[in-house]
Write a protein that holds these residues in place. Sequence first.
Motif, PDB file in Angstrom:
ATOM      1  N   ASN A   1     -12.937   5.055   1.674  1.00 35.32           N
ATOM      2  CA  ASN A   1     -13.765   4.206   2.528  1.00 35.32           C
ATOM      3  C   ASN A   1     -13.228   2.788   2.689  1.00 35.32           C
ATOM      4  O   ASN A   1     -13.863   1.963   3.346  1.00 35.32           O
ATOM      5  N   ILE A   2     -12.068   2.495   2.101  1.00 35.13           N
ATOM      6  CA  ILE A   2     -11.473   1.163   2.259  1.00 35.13           C
ATOM      7  C   ILE A   2     -11.027   1.001   3.711  1.00 35.13           C
ATOM      8  O   ILE A   2     -10.313   1.839   4.253  1.00 35.13           O
ATOM      9  N   ARG A   3     -11.470  -0.070   4.338  1.00 33.19           N
ATOM     10  CA  ARG A   3     -11.075  -0.355   5.725  1.00 33.19           C
ATOM     11  C   ARG A   3      -9.713  -1.034   5.739  1.00 33.19           C
ATOM     12  O   ARG A   3      -9.514  -2.039   5.055  1.00 33.19           O
ATOM     13  N   PRO A   4      -8.768  -0.522   6.520  1.00 36.87           N
ATOM     14  CA  PRO A   4      -7.449  -1.148   6.596  1.00 36.87           C
ATOM     15  C   PRO A   4      -7.500  -2.631   6.944  1.00 36.87           C
ATOM     16  O   PRO A   4      -6.675  -3.412   6.468  1.00 36.87           O
ATOM     17  N   LEU A   5      -8.478  -3.066   7.736  1.00 38.13           N
ATOM     18  CA  LEU A   5      -8.590  -4.487   8.087  1.00 38.13           C
ATOM     19  C   LEU A   5      -8.903  -5.368   6.883  1.00 38.13           C
ATOM     20  O   LEU A   5      -8.645  -6.566   6.899  1.00 38.13           O
ATOM     21  N   ASP A   6      -9.476  -4.772   5.822  1.00 35.54           N
ATOM     22  CA  ASP A   6      -9.841  -5.534   4.629  1.00 35.54           C
ATOM     23  C   ASP A   6      -8.705  -5.638   3.620  1.00 35.54           C
ATOM     24  O   ASP A   6      -8.824  -6.343   2.623  1.00 35.54           O
ATOM     25  N   ILE A   7      -7.601  -4.940   3.838  1.00 34.96           N
ATOM     26  CA  ILE A   7      -6.521  -4.869   2.852  1.00 34.96           C
ATOM     27  C   ILE A   7      -5.678  -6.143   2.869  1.00 34.96           C
ATOM     28  O   ILE A   7      -5.196  -6.579   3.910  1.00 34.96           O
TER      29      ILE A   7
END
Length: 185
Positions: free
Chosen positions: A151-157
């Motif tokens: 569920n990790i959003r790529p935009l948050d990485i």
Amino acid sequence: MNSQNKNITIRVKDVNNKPVSGAIILLDDVKQNVWTNSSGVFKTKLKSAPKEISAFHPKIGIKKIAYNGKENIIIKIEKGNDLHVSQNTKTQKKSDSGQFNSIYDYLRGQIAGVHVSDEDITIRGYNSINGDMTPLFILNETTVSKEIFGNIRPLDIKSVTVLKGPETTRYGVRGANGVIIVTTK
């Protein structure tokens, strides 16, 4: 641009001017459903002109250009462009992560020996003891489940590090199948 559709042909090449097949094309950071063909060519019809066009190949890198309104475009991808890879670890600092739909898309093809399917990641192959191939997932210094990791959003990485060699020993048995460390913004 007028209301008529416009045909655009994008040719993706490497630094040696050779065609890059299988490159992902993004129009204004939106991933297209078709990749470049064996000749490095991507053709599409557009209703409205994009501001930017990107070409991404997981083994080469990514190149983003401003769209100039022409019908024929050549994009040259340089090795390592916006992509930082070492032998046993992979850390991506600068990220155009908006182009990816999931953490799995983000990691796919980034480092040799790491295989990413729809929602499975294999770092070291099959473990002969129990057949489990799931790596250890660490998010912001905390061990998390595969479901939370997915569920990790790529935009948050902010960064991703993949450990697959002797450096996994500090995680003991839990790191036997490799370790993926994600830091978010």
